[in-house]
Design an enzyme around this catalytic site. Sequence first.
Site, mmCIF file in Angstrom:
data_model
loop_
_atom_site.group_PDB
_atom_site.id
_atom_site.type_symbol
_atom_site.label_atom_id
_atom_site.label_comp_id
_atom_site.label_asym_id
_atom_site.label_seq_id
_atom_site.Cartn_x
_atom_site.Cartn_y
_atom_site.Cartn_z
ATOM 1 C CE LYS A 116 8.341 -0.737 -8.804
ATOM 2 N NZ LYS A 116 7.342 -0.052 -7.849
ATOM 3 C CE LYS A 198 7.127 7.303 -6.613
ATOM 4 N NZ LYS A 198 5.744 7.011 -6.624
ATOM 5 C CE LYS A 201 -0.632 5.602 -10.357
ATOM 6 N NZ LYS A 201 0.356 4.621 -11.026
HETATM 7 P P1 ATP Z 1 3.372 2.862 -8.889
HETATM 8 O O1 ATP Z 1 3.531 2.818 -7.454
HETATM 9 O O2 ATP Z 1 2.142 2.054 -9.468
HETATM 10 O O3 ATP Z 1 4.467 2.993 -9.592
HETATM 11 P P2 ATP Z 1 3.254 5.804 -8.788
HETATM 12 O O4 ATP Z 1 2.395 6.717 -7.738
HETATM 13 O O5 ATP Z 1 4.578 5.694 -8.693
HETATM 14 O O6 ATP Z 1 2.436 4.466 -8.880
HETATM 15 P P3 ATP Z 1 3.253 6.304 -11.727
HETATM 16 O O7 ATP Z 1 2.221 5.632 -12.480
HETATM 17 O O8 ATP Z 1 4.740 5.222 -11.474
HETATM 18 O O9 ATP Z 1 2.842 6.492 -10.251
HETATM 19 O O10 ATP Z 1 3.756 7.602 -12.121
HETATM 20 C C1 ATP Z 1 2.746 8.621 -12.708
HETATM 21 C C2 ATP Z 1 3.349 10.024 -12.669
HETATM 22 O O11 ATP Z 1 3.487 10.347 -11.205
HETATM 23 C C3 ATP Z 1 5.022 10.195 -12.874
HETATM 24 O O12 ATP Z 1 5.223 11.394 -13.561
HETATM 25 C C4 ATP Z 1 5.553 10.208 -11.694
HETATM 26 O O13 ATP Z 1 6.723 10.738 -11.590
HETATM 27 C C5 ATP Z 1 4.641 10.964 -10.822
HETATM 28 N N1 ATP Z 1 4.900 10.613 -9.279
HETATM 29 C C6 ATP Z 1 4.467 9.448 -8.625
HETATM 30 N N2 ATP Z 1 4.474 9.519 -7.452
HETATM 31 C C7 ATP Z 1 4.863 11.035 -7.310
HETATM 32 C C8 ATP Z 1 5.269 11.734 -6.069
HETATM 33 N N3 ATP Z 1 5.184 11.248 -4.969
HETATM 34 N N4 ATP Z 1 5.667 12.827 -6.191
HETATM 35 C C9 ATP Z 1 5.793 13.417 -7.402
HETATM 36 N N5 ATP Z 1 5.385 12.564 -8.665
HETATM 37 C C10 ATP Z 1 5.130 11.653 -8.434
HETATM 38 MG MG MG Z 2 5.812 4.566 -10.182
#
Ligand code: ATP
Ligand code: MG
Length: 335
Positions: A116, A198, A201
């Site tokens: 970040k 990965k 969001k």
């Molecule tokens: P942001 O980019 O806002 O951090 P994010 O997609 O990483 O969003 P989080 O809210 O940080 O989502 O994570 C929510 C859940 O989804 C966590 O348990 C995280 O491990 C899981 N997760 C997020 N992205 C992945 C992915 N690509 N594969 C598997 N699990 C994921």
């Molecule tokens: Mg995340």
Amino acid sequence: MENGKKGIVMSGIRSTGFLHLGNYFGAIRNYVRMQEEYSCYFMVADLHSLTTHPDTKELKPNVHRVLAENIACGLDPEKVALYCQSHVYETAELYLLLNMLAYKGELEKTTTFKDKVRQHPENVNAGLLTYPVLQAADILLHRASLVPVGKDQEQHLEMSRNFANRFNHRYGEVFPEPFAFNFGEALIKVPSLDGTGKMSKSENQYATIFLSDTDDLIRKKIMKAKTDAGPSAPNMPMPDYIENIFLLMKLVSAPDTIQKFEEDYNKAAIRYGDMKKQLAEDMIQFVAPIREKAESIRQDQAYLKRIMEMGAEKARISAAATMEKVREAIGLKYY
Ligand code: ATP
Ligand code: MG
């Protein structure tokens, strides 16, 4: 813990945008699998969103979306505590207390923090640095030991365990050790379609399949995924971007479909265009019903309000009980 339940489960998702395949296969699928037999606390991590998304214009629709999409995936708010992080004030108190047990050096070394800092050098706030402490507070607040999360959260869970152990060592046994959980299997990482990381969001948005994507958009995104001219000889090792397409296929396609394309690959006779077309159709079959259900839940604001109130009420009971033990253990009791 409620009678007869197997253990206490806690996990959360940030309200930073649209949920995607990674959130589903890394987290929500297991929430749904655990909701009957375990005592479950699942929350919208709205406070965590503020560490990277200081503009709150989209916060309310995002919170509603996370709730609606979780429910559309099969989560039952009657069976679990589904709540917003900011509605349970004890979170902030435990976060403050755990901050005294977290060291600057270890926080600075955290991979997600370093990422970040690289992405947003203009907003390296203390909340970002202490993100894993707030996460530990969320988990320990319910004295949870099982945390269904994706692979990206492994290091944060290790930190939660360290904070719990330090607390117990310094003040007496209050917290069980929390572990990342995927029914004994390796934690999941759903890769982005461009192979650069990965699905997420708030990053890699054009290489992420969202649970709200239209059929056409899913087709477009998948057809754009990187491939090449195909293997030049039988049984060649697979490049990582091709492996990623197979990995996505394994999430949504039937076993005989996967087997067919694997055999084609090993015979050096694979047609990636056909494979991506098939993957897109199977993906649509998976996403469309969730998208439609979530859309109708999202329209029902009165229902969402009721869910949030009910969830917060359940979470506060557990939080209050834990904080009594915490204050007692630390010695914050003077009469
Ligand atoms: P942001 O980019 O806002 O951090 P994010 O997609 O990483 O969003 P989080 O809210 O940080 O989502 O994570 C929510 C859940 O989804 C966590 O348990 C995280 O491990 C899981 N997760 C997020 N992205 C992945 C992915 N690509 N594969 C598997 N699990 C994921
Ligand atoms: Mg995340």
